[in-house]
Design a protein around this motif. Structure first.
Motif, short mmCIF file in Angstrom:
data_model
loop_
_atom_site.label_atom_id
_atom_site.label_comp_id
_atom_site.label_asym_id
_atom_site.label_seq_id
_atom_site.Cartn_x
_atom_site.Cartn_y
_atom_site.Cartn_z
N PHE A 9 0.96 -1.10 -0.10
CA PHE A 9 0.07 -0.03 0.13
C PHE A 9 1.11 1.26 -0.12
O PHE A 9 0.67 2.21 -0.77
N GLY A 10 1.97 1.39 0.70
CA GLY A 10 2.89 2.30 0.90
C GLY A 10 3.58 2.62 -0.47
O GLY A 10 3.54 3.63 -0.90
N LEU A 11 4.01 1.61 -1.10
CA LEU A 11 4.70 1.75 -2.50
C LEU A 11 3.76 2.34 -3.35
O LEU A 11 3.95 3.14 -4.05
N GLY A 12 2.59 1.89 -3.43
CA GLY A 12 1.44 2.16 -4.40
C GLY A 12 1.04 3.60 -4.17
O GLY A 12 1.02 4.29 -5.04
N LEU A 13 1.09 4.06 -2.95
CA LEU A 13 0.84 5.39 -2.45
C LEU A 13 1.70 6.38 -3.16
O LEU A 13 1.79 7.36 -3.73
N ILE A 14 2.96 5.90 -2.82
CA ILE A 14 4.23 6.55 -3.30
C ILE A 14 3.92 7.10 -5.02
O ILE A 14 4.18 8.05 -5.32
N ILE A 15 4.03 5.86 -5.71
CA ILE A 15 3.78 5.97 -7.04
C ILE A 15 2.57 6.65 -7.51
O ILE A 15 2.68 7.69 -8.46
N PHE A 16 1.38 6.65 -6.78
CA PHE A 16 0.35 7.48 -7.12
C PHE A 16 0.42 8.81 -7.04
O PHE A 16 0.23 9.78 -7.88
N LEU A 17 1.09 9.36 -5.66
CA LEU A 17 1.52 10.73 -5.56
C LEU A 17 2.31 11.15 -6.61
O LEU A 17 2.33 12.42 -7.04
N LEU A 18 3.52 10.44 -6.94
CA LEU A 18 4.32 10.87 -8.07
C LEU A 18 3.72 11.13 -9.33
O LEU A 18 3.95 12.16 -9.83
N THR A 19 2.84 10.27 -9.61
CA THR A 19 2.17 10.17 -11.12
C THR A 19 1.38 11.45 -11.05
O THR A 19 1.30 12.32 -11.94
N LEU A 20 0.65 11.75 -9.70
CA LEU A 20 -0.24 13.03 -9.59
C LEU A 20 0.70 14.19 -9.76
O LEU A 20 0.22 15.09 -10.59
N LEU A 21 1.86 14.16 -9.20
CA LEU A 21 2.69 15.44 -9.26
C LEU A 21 3.03 15.71 -10.86
O LEU A 21 3.23 16.76 -11.28
N LEU A 22 3.51 14.50 -11.56
CA LEU A 22 3.96 14.91 -12.83
C LEU A 22 2.95 15.38 -13.76
O LEU A 22 2.79 16.26 -14.52
N ILE A 23 1.69 14.60 -13.50
CA ILE A 23 0.41 15.21 -14.40
C ILE A 23 0.22 16.61 -13.87
O ILE A 23 0.22 17.36 -15.01
#
Ligand code: HEC
Length: 209
Positions: A9-23
């Motif tokens: 879940f932690g890893l998924g959250l980090i990837i999700f946040l990073l993607t959000l940041l890039l977008i």
């Protein structure tokens, strides 16, 4: 089991946040905004000023475009020497003789410029039968008639500068130095049609026979 889930879940959250940041970074660049961009060192880039051709409330004529003070002369354009620039003396009369020094270079330059700018109408020998006449252009007078032979140099210069009746001005194509060189060359053509054997140096006369 629970620990494993938290790890993913932690890893998924980090990837999700990073993607959000890039977008959102991408959106930030493309999104139009009324606000000025952040400008760290503004210097004097932004200031109150008038733009050309806009309205002004300050000046009486409501225009931001100001006229130069009357009598103002652009640097390098004073042209006080009327003999050289206009072919006229201080009283406004045409000067008789070319004010520039005449040597072989002047003549060659004059011939070169004459053949380019004058011969289409006046022909290379100045008899007024240039190629333009065959195309229906009004024939100019021959340079070899007395009236033009007796014209002051300053007047020929003035004709090149301002044109005359049906002849256009060559002010923009030919600069003052070249205009005087052409005047000298026109005089040379005129002389060549009216030369006598006395004009030819003795040692050259043999070559004529
Ligand atoms: C496009 C054709 C054309 C060109 C190019 C041209 N002229 Fe002329 N020129 C004329 C015509 C036409 C006249 C006669 C004007 C008239 O009397 O209406 C004339 C007249 C003259 C006259 C006599 C003016 C008079 O009082 O009768 C002189 C001198 C002269 N040109 C010099 C020049 C010189 C020097 C050049 C080159 C810088 C030149 N012209 C280029 C067409 C031309």
């Amino acid at each position: 089991m629970r620990a494993g889930f938290m790890k993913y879940f932690g890893l998924g959250l980090i990837i999700f946040l990073l993607t959000l940041l890039l977008i959102s970074a991408g959106c930030y660049r493309k999104r139009p905004s009324d606000k000025p961009p952040i400008h760290l060192n503004p210097n004097m880039d932004r200031q109150e000023k008038y733009k050309a051709q806009s309205e002004s409330e300050f000046f009486e004529d409501h225009s931001t475009m100001r006229q130069p003070v009357s009598g103002a002369v652009a640097r390098g354009y004073l042209r006080e020497d009327t003999e050289y620039y206009e072919g006229k003396n201080a009283k406004g009369g045409f000067i008789n003789k070319t004010p520039v020094e005449i040597d072989m270079n002047t003549l060659e330059r004059g011939q070169d410029r004459f053949n380019i700018y004058c011969s289409p109408c006046h022909s290379r020998v100045g008899d007024g039968r240039g190629i333009m006449i065959n195309k229906g252009y009004l024939p100019p007078p021959s340079f070899h008639i007395d009236r033009i032979r007796e014209m002051p140099d300053g007047q020929v210069y003035d004709i090149i500068t301002n044109g005359v009746r049906n002849m256009p001005s060559y002010r923009h194509q030919v600069n003052p130095d070249d205009r005087w060189a052409i005047v000298v060359y026109v005089r040379t053509l005129q002389r060549s049609r009216n030369a006598t054997i006395g004009d030819i140096p003795e040692e050259k006369r043999e070559e004529l026979k």
